[in-house]
Motif scaffolding. Sequence first.
Motif, short mmCIF file in Angstrom:
data_model
loop_
_atom_site.label_atom_id
_atom_site.label_comp_id
_atom_site.label_asym_id
_atom_site.label_seq_id
_atom_site.Cartn_x
_atom_site.Cartn_y
_atom_site.Cartn_z
N LEU A 4 -10.11 10.64 -29.09
CA LEU A 4 -10.00 11.98 -29.44
C LEU A 4 -9.61 12.79 -28.16
O LEU A 4 -9.01 13.77 -27.89
CB LEU A 4 -11.18 12.45 -30.31
N ASP A 5 -10.75 12.65 -27.12
CA ASP A 5 -10.46 13.32 -25.74
C ASP A 5 -9.24 12.82 -25.04
O ASP A 5 -8.75 13.74 -24.45
CB ASP A 5 -11.74 12.93 -24.91
N ARG A 6 -8.78 11.73 -25.12
CA ARG A 6 -7.65 11.33 -24.51
C ARG A 6 -6.49 12.18 -25.09
O ARG A 6 -5.57 12.76 -24.45
CB ARG A 6 -7.21 9.96 -24.76
N GLU A 7 -6.43 12.12 -26.37
CA GLU A 7 -5.21 12.71 -27.08
C GLU A 7 -5.41 14.38 -26.86
O GLU A 7 -4.44 15.08 -26.58
CB GLU A 7 -5.09 12.50 -28.60
N ALA A 8 -6.64 14.79 -27.13
CA ALA A 8 -6.79 16.40 -27.00
C ALA A 8 -6.38 16.95 -25.36
O ALA A 8 -5.82 18.09 -25.39
CB ALA A 8 -8.23 16.71 -27.47
N GLY A 9 -6.89 15.90 -24.50
CA GLY A 9 -6.48 16.40 -23.12
C GLY A 9 -4.90 16.62 -22.84
O GLY A 9 -4.34 17.11 -21.83
N LYS A 10 -4.14 15.71 -23.63
CA LYS A 10 -2.86 15.99 -23.59
C LYS A 10 -2.00 17.33 -24.16
O LYS A 10 -1.03 17.04 -24.00
CB LYS A 10 -2.04 14.67 -23.95
N VAL A 11 -2.72 17.70 -24.93
CA VAL A 11 -2.13 18.79 -25.87
C VAL A 11 -1.82 20.04 -24.96
O VAL A 11 -2.74 20.51 -24.45
CB VAL A 11 -2.86 18.97 -27.18
N ARG A 12 -0.62 20.27 -25.13
CA ARG A 12 -0.23 21.82 -24.63
C ARG A 12 0.12 22.64 -25.91
O ARG A 12 0.24 22.14 -27.05
CB ARG A 12 1.07 21.75 -23.56
N ILE A 58 -8.22 23.68 -31.23
CA ILE A 58 -6.81 23.66 -31.60
C ILE A 58 -6.46 22.23 -30.66
O ILE A 58 -5.75 21.48 -31.46
CB ILE A 58 -5.91 24.86 -30.88
N ALA A 59 -6.81 21.97 -29.80
CA ALA A 59 -6.40 20.88 -28.94
C ALA A 59 -7.11 19.53 -29.61
O ALA A 59 -6.63 18.58 -29.81
CB ALA A 59 -6.83 20.77 -27.53
N ALA A 60 -8.13 19.80 -29.95
CA ALA A 60 -9.04 18.47 -30.77
C ALA A 60 -8.33 18.18 -32.12
O ALA A 60 -8.10 17.15 -32.19
CB ALA A 60 -10.36 18.91 -30.84
N ILE A 61 -8.09 19.14 -32.68
CA ILE A 61 -7.16 19.03 -34.12
C ILE A 61 -5.89 18.42 -33.80
O ILE A 61 -5.48 17.28 -34.72
CB ILE A 61 -7.15 20.34 -34.81
N GLY A 90 -4.83 16.88 -31.19
CA GLY A 90 -5.07 15.30 -30.91
C GLY A 90 -5.33 14.45 -31.85
O GLY A 90 -4.75 13.28 -31.90
N ALA A 91 -6.36 14.64 -32.77
CA ALA A 91 -6.49 13.97 -33.87
C ALA A 91 -5.50 13.55 -34.73
O ALA A 91 -5.09 12.55 -35.16
CB ALA A 91 -7.84 14.52 -34.71
N LEU A 92 -4.64 14.72 -34.97
CA LEU A 92 -3.31 14.49 -35.89
C LEU A 92 -2.29 13.92 -35.12
O LEU A 92 -1.81 12.83 -35.79
CB LEU A 92 -2.99 15.82 -36.34
N VAL A 93 -2.15 13.97 -33.95
CA VAL A 93 -1.32 13.15 -33.21
C VAL A 93 -1.77 11.50 -33.07
O VAL A 93 -1.04 10.57 -33.36
CB VAL A 93 -1.01 13.12 -31.74
N TYR A 94 -2.96 11.47 -33.02
CA TYR A 94 -3.61 10.19 -33.18
C TYR A 94 -3.42 9.32 -34.51
O TYR A 94 -2.84 8.10 -34.63
CB TYR A 94 -4.89 9.94 -32.78
N VAL A 95 -3.50 10.05 -35.47
CA VAL A 95 -2.96 9.47 -36.89
C VAL A 95 -1.78 9.08 -37.05
O VAL A 95 -1.48 8.21 -37.61
CB VAL A 95 -3.45 10.57 -38.01
N LEU A 96 -0.86 9.85 -36.43
CA LEU A 96 0.61 9.63 -36.61
C LEU A 96 1.00 8.35 -35.69
O LEU A 96 1.71 7.58 -36.22
CB LEU A 96 1.21 11.02 -36.23
N ASN A 97 0.31 8.07 -34.48
CA ASN A 97 0.55 6.86 -33.82
C ASN A 97 0.27 5.76 -34.73
O ASN A 97 -0.72 5.38 -34.89
CB ASN A 97 -0.01 7.10 -32.65
#
Length: 137
Positions: free
Chosen positions: A13-21, A75-78, A80-87
């Motif tokens: 989650l931290d990895r994905e949220a950290g990438k979110v712009r 917002i970034a955590a949400i 990031g989590a949704l991007v992770y689910v999609l992958n």
Amino acid sequence: MAIFNDRKAKQQLDREAGKVREQDVNELLEKQQAIEEKVRNSGKLMRFSSDIRLMFSMLRDYWQGNYRAVPWKSIAAIAGALVYVLNPLDVIPDLILGFGFIDDAGVVALCLTMVESDLLRYAAWKEHKEESWTSQP
């Protein structure tokens, strides 16, 4: 030893949220239908379907400028989590029957724990807004 534990979920989650712009939020909103379909077709994720719809609703209101009473971190955590689910090729690939969605569910559950108060405030705001809209002459 657990296949996917809270520590691994937090790392992902931290990895994905950290990438979110901020502009990534709009791209994610365009993929809402694909994510919701994946959730519907997954036993592990299906229990989060109403939470995921609420997450998308908050992201949409945030993106459109209707609701900004939420920290960017949430917002970034949400997102990031949704991007992770999609992958489909994440820590445990979704193609592995019986186990493929364990990591997705873990990341969503952790995200919900982190942003629960923000989602509850948003849900109350949204309900109040809808009540105001329907009660106007």
